[in-house]
Motif scaffolding. Structure first.
Motif, PDB file in Angstrom:
ATOM      1  N   UNK A 184     131.183  34.416  53.511  1.00  0.00           N
ATOM      2  CA  UNK A 184     130.830  34.323  52.367  1.00  0.00           C
ATOM      3  C   UNK A 184     131.267  33.487  51.259  1.00  0.00           C
ATOM      4  N   UNK A 185     132.370  33.336  51.416  1.00  0.00           N
ATOM      5  CA  UNK A 185     133.402  32.568  50.308  1.00  0.00           C
ATOM      6  C   UNK A 185     133.838  31.213  50.810  1.00  0.00           C
ATOM      7  N   UNK A 262     127.649  40.265  49.519  1.00  0.00           N
ATOM      8  CA  UNK A 262     128.175  39.472  50.891  1.00  0.00           C
ATOM      9  C   UNK A 262     126.853  39.140  51.462  1.00  0.00           C
ATOM     10  N   UNK A 263     125.864  39.970  51.846  1.00  0.00           N
ATOM     11  CA  UNK A 263     124.962  39.480  52.675  1.00  0.00           C
ATOM     12  C   UNK A 263     123.950  38.279  51.867  1.00  0.00           C
ATOM     13  N   UNK A 264     123.744  38.455  50.533  1.00  0.00           N
ATOM     14  CA  UNK A 264     123.430  37.634  49.635  1.00  0.00           C
ATOM     15  C   UNK A 264     123.966  36.224  49.768  1.00  0.00           C
ATOM     16  N   UNK A 285     114.342  37.551  46.105  1.00  0.00           N
ATOM     17  CA  UNK A 285     113.034  37.847  46.862  1.00  0.00           C
ATOM     18  C   UNK A 285     113.018  37.205  48.360  1.00  0.00           C
ATOM     19  N   UNK A 286     113.428  36.031  48.457  1.00  0.00           N
ATOM     20  CA  UNK A 286     113.554  35.271  49.498  1.00  0.00           C
ATOM     21  C   UNK A 286     114.629  36.159  50.629  1.00  0.00           C
ATOM     22  N   UNK A 287     115.867  36.596  49.988  1.00  0.00           N
ATOM     23  CA  UNK A 287     116.778  37.251  50.707  1.00  0.00           C
ATOM     24  C   UNK A 287     116.267  38.608  51.460  1.00  0.00           C
ATOM     25  N   UNK A 288     115.390  39.363  50.619  1.00  0.00           N
ATOM     26  CA  UNK A 288     114.825  40.665  51.025  1.00  0.00           C
ATOM     27  C   UNK A 288     113.974  40.365  52.403  1.00  0.00           C
ATOM     28  N   UNK A 289     113.492  39.106  52.550  1.00  0.00           N
ATOM     29  CA  UNK A 289     112.471  38.764  53.732  1.00  0.00           C
ATOM     30  C   UNK A 289     113.334  38.224  54.960  1.00  0.00           C
ATOM     31  N   UNK A 290     114.818  38.336  54.745  1.00  0.00           N
ATOM     32  CA  UNK A 290     115.563  37.538  55.784  1.00  0.00           C
ATOM     33  C   UNK A 290     115.892  38.507  56.672  1.00  0.00           C
ATOM     34  N   UNK A 291     115.924  38.596  57.703  1.00  0.00           N
ATOM     35  CA  UNK A 291     116.447  39.699  58.949  1.00  0.00           C
ATOM     36  C   UNK A 291     117.981  39.547  58.691  1.00  0.00           C
ATOM     37  N   UNK A 292     118.470  38.595  59.015  1.00  0.00           N
ATOM     38  CA  UNK A 292     120.009  38.194  58.742  1.00  0.00           C
ATOM     39  C   UNK A 292     120.503  39.223  57.547  1.00  0.00           C
ATOM     40  N   UNK A 294     119.228  41.951  56.130  1.00  0.00           N
ATOM     41  CA  UNK A 294     119.402  43.377  56.118  1.00  0.00           C
ATOM     42  C   UNK A 294     120.503  43.599  57.326  1.00  0.00           C
ATOM     43  N   UNK A 295     120.640  42.771  58.336  1.00  0.00           N
ATOM     44  CA  UNK A 295     121.331  43.101  59.375  1.00  0.00           C
ATOM     45  C   UNK A 295     122.917  43.051  59.062  1.00  0.00           C
ATOM     46  N   UNK A 296     123.123  42.109  57.973  1.00  0.00           N
ATOM     47  CA  UNK A 296     124.502  42.219  57.541  1.00  0.00           C
ATOM     48  C   UNK A 296     124.743  43.763  56.750  1.00  0.00           C
ATOM     49  N   UNK A 297     123.795  43.930  55.794  1.00  0.00           N
ATOM     50  CA  UNK A 297     123.989  45.345  55.134  1.00  0.00           C
ATOM     51  C   UNK A 297     124.241  46.425  56.115  1.00  0.00           C
ATOM     52  N   UNK A 298     123.110  46.565  57.006  1.00  0.00           N
ATOM     53  CA  UNK A 298     123.212  47.649  57.990  1.00  0.00           C
ATOM     54  C   UNK A 298     124.516  47.445  58.726  1.00  0.00           C
ATOM     55  N   UNK A 299     124.870  46.461  59.334  1.00  0.00           N
ATOM     56  CA  UNK A 299     126.081  46.362  60.176  1.00  0.00           C
ATOM     57  C   UNK A 299     127.384  46.670  59.279  1.00  0.00           C
ATOM     58  N   UNK A 300     127.241  46.566  57.958  1.00  0.00           N
ATOM     59  CA  UNK A 300     128.292  46.856  57.193  1.00  0.00           C
ATOM     60  C   UNK A 300     128.350  48.485  56.773  1.00  0.00           C
ATOM     61  N   UNK A 301     127.415  48.414  55.711  1.00  0.00           N
ATOM     62  CA  UNK A 301     127.160  49.635  54.899  1.00  0.00           C
ATOM     63  C   UNK A 301     126.855  50.921  55.762  1.00  0.00           C
ATOM     64  N   UNK A 302     125.750  50.814  56.680  1.00  0.00           N
ATOM     65  CA  UNK A 302     125.654  52.076  57.574  1.00  0.00           C
ATOM     66  C   UNK A 302     126.788  52.239  58.258  1.00  0.00           C
TER      67      UNK A 302
END
Length: 446
Positions: A184-185, A262-264, A285-292, A294-302
């Motif tokens: 991310x950075x 981080x995902x954004x 809005x474009x970020x919310x449509x990308x599978x990557x 949500x995958x990053x969020x779920x792989x981390x936050x969940x």
């Protein structure tokens, strides 16, 4: 009865007696009578004079006569009941004192026996208590409710299972946040990398190390930020109050927003790297449509939520396990306490047994002394100093005859007198009249 017969009836035992006043003949009223003593002295003096006249003052015969005189003196003393009673009074008193001493010793021994019994019983009770405590220590993990311990049965097993699961999940989160934070950075994307490699870089920490201290420190420490947030959530969750619920909600929201950021950023950098001419600017809005995204969020936050639940479970079971462990430690300390009391009691028992042994030895010695005193009381006490007085009167009578009636030269007469005196001294030594003892005791051998 001749001298040999008298010696066969009695045997002589010399014992030290308490100092007594010089004895004198007594009348029937038990008062001192000087005339009786003078009469007795005169009788012995006359007997010496008479016996010397019969033997012409022979000193060898004097030895035999002195033996007879001693036997006569012994018989006379035996017949003096009041005098014997007075001589034996100190022994009678000592015997009474010794008997009283034995009674006191028996009372002391009974007390010691009672103490020994009580301490032995106390040790047995402590041993039973120790056995019961050890049984409780072993049974506590299986049946904590039986001992009023509010802990979950099998907490130890659940704790270790949860800990085994928590370790790899923690390693996963550490790896995930190192890789995603670097991507991310700091990461430079290229066309050769796959989509997965652009999100999760296997060499993220190595590349950060090569990039510089700030980069490697950032990616190394950022996982601890998330783990710290998880620990705070657990601590607030323990005290279930309205304020803590709000704090837990805020921390979860912060963690979720951090993962979204981080995902954004990762999706933003990948989108800009892949966009073509005419592609619209990247936005949320474009970020919310990308599978990557949500995958990053779920792989981390969940997974982070799962880690938090497992961590909370492990801490809870650790508390349950600690409750049981604390109860076991309390019982173990009680075991050590009672064992120490047993050791002290055993030392006290050893001292009591030693004291009882000493008492028994003293009783035996005291009984022996009582028997000795009884033998003295039953025997005849011969005041040897009195005998010396009367024997000297007898010898004086013997020597008086030599001086008055035997017609020999002065030198020969002196030799006879010296021989008689030597015989007299030998006799005193034989009967013990020249010893430090005040009296002798004749004990009946029958």
């Amino acid at each position: 009865m001749d001298t040999i017969s008298i010696k066969n009836l009695f045997k002589l035992k010399s014992v030290p007696l308490e100092p007594q006043p010089e004895p004198f003949p007594q009348n029937n009223d038990n008062h001192y009578d000087e005339s009786l003593e003078e009469t007795r002295k005169r009788t012995y003096h006359e007997s010496g004079y008479r016996d010397s006249s019969r033997t012409n003052g022979n000193h060898s015969t004097l030895s035999i006569c002195l033996d007879a005189v001693y036997s006569k003196f012994q018989n006379e003393e035996k017949e003096m009941v009041e005098k014997q009673k007075n001589l034996k009074e100190s022994y009678v008193n000592e015997q009474k004192n010794r008997e009283t001493e034995i009674k006191a010793l028996f009372v002391s021994q009974e007390t010691k026996d009672e103490q020994l019994k009580n301490k032995t019983t106390e040790i047995e009770n402590h041993q039973h208590t120790i056995e019961a405590l050890k049984a409780e220590i072993l049974d506590l993990p299986r049946n904590p409710e039986k001992y009023n311990v509010k802990a979950t049965r099998g907490a130890s097993a659940k704790f270790w299972i949860g800990l085994i699961l928590l370790i790899p999940i923690t390693l996963y989160l550490t790896t995930f946040y190192i890789s995603t934070s670097y991507s991310a950075f700091f990461k430079s994307f290229d066309a050769k990398s796959t989509i997965i490699q652009n999100v999760l870089d296997a060499k993220a920490w190595e590349k950060a190390w090569n990039d510089g201290f700030i980069e490697v420190a950032f990616v190394t420490l950022i996982p601890f930020v998330f783990l710290g947030l998880g620990y705070l959530i657990h601590m607030f969750w323990e005290n279930k109050t309205k304020a803590n619920y709000i704090k837990v909600g805020v921390l979860l929201a912060v963690t979720f927003i951090f993962d979204v950021i981080l995902a954004y950023l990762i999706e933003f950098r990948i989108y800009n790297f892949e966009k073509v001419f005419g592609s619209p600017p990247f936005n949320l809005k474009i970020a919310f449509t990308q599978i990557r995204f949500w995958a990053i969020i779920f792989a981390g936050f969940i997974v982070y939520i799962i880690w938090g639940l497992v961590f909370d479970f492990v801490m809870k079971e650790n508390r349950e396990k600690d409750k049981i462990k604390n109860e076991q430690e309390i019982r173990q300390k009680r075991v050590e306490f009672f064992q120490e009391k047993i050791n002290v009691l055993k030392k006290e028992i050893e001292e009591i047994l030693a004291s009882i042994g000493t008492i028994k030895e003293t009783v035996i010695k005291t009984r022996g002394r009582i028997e000795e005193l009884q033998n003295i009381i039953d025997g005849v006490i011969i005041p040897t100093k009195d005998y010396k007085l009367y024997a000297s009167e007898y010898v004086q009578g013997w020597i008086t005859f030599i001086g008055e009636k035997i017609a020999v030269s002065r030198t020969e007469k002196q030799t006879m007198i010296d021989d008689c005196i030597a015989t007299y001294n030998t006799n005193l030594e034989t009967v013990g009249a020249n010893s430090d003892n005040q009296n002798l005791v004749y004990l009946s051998s029958l």
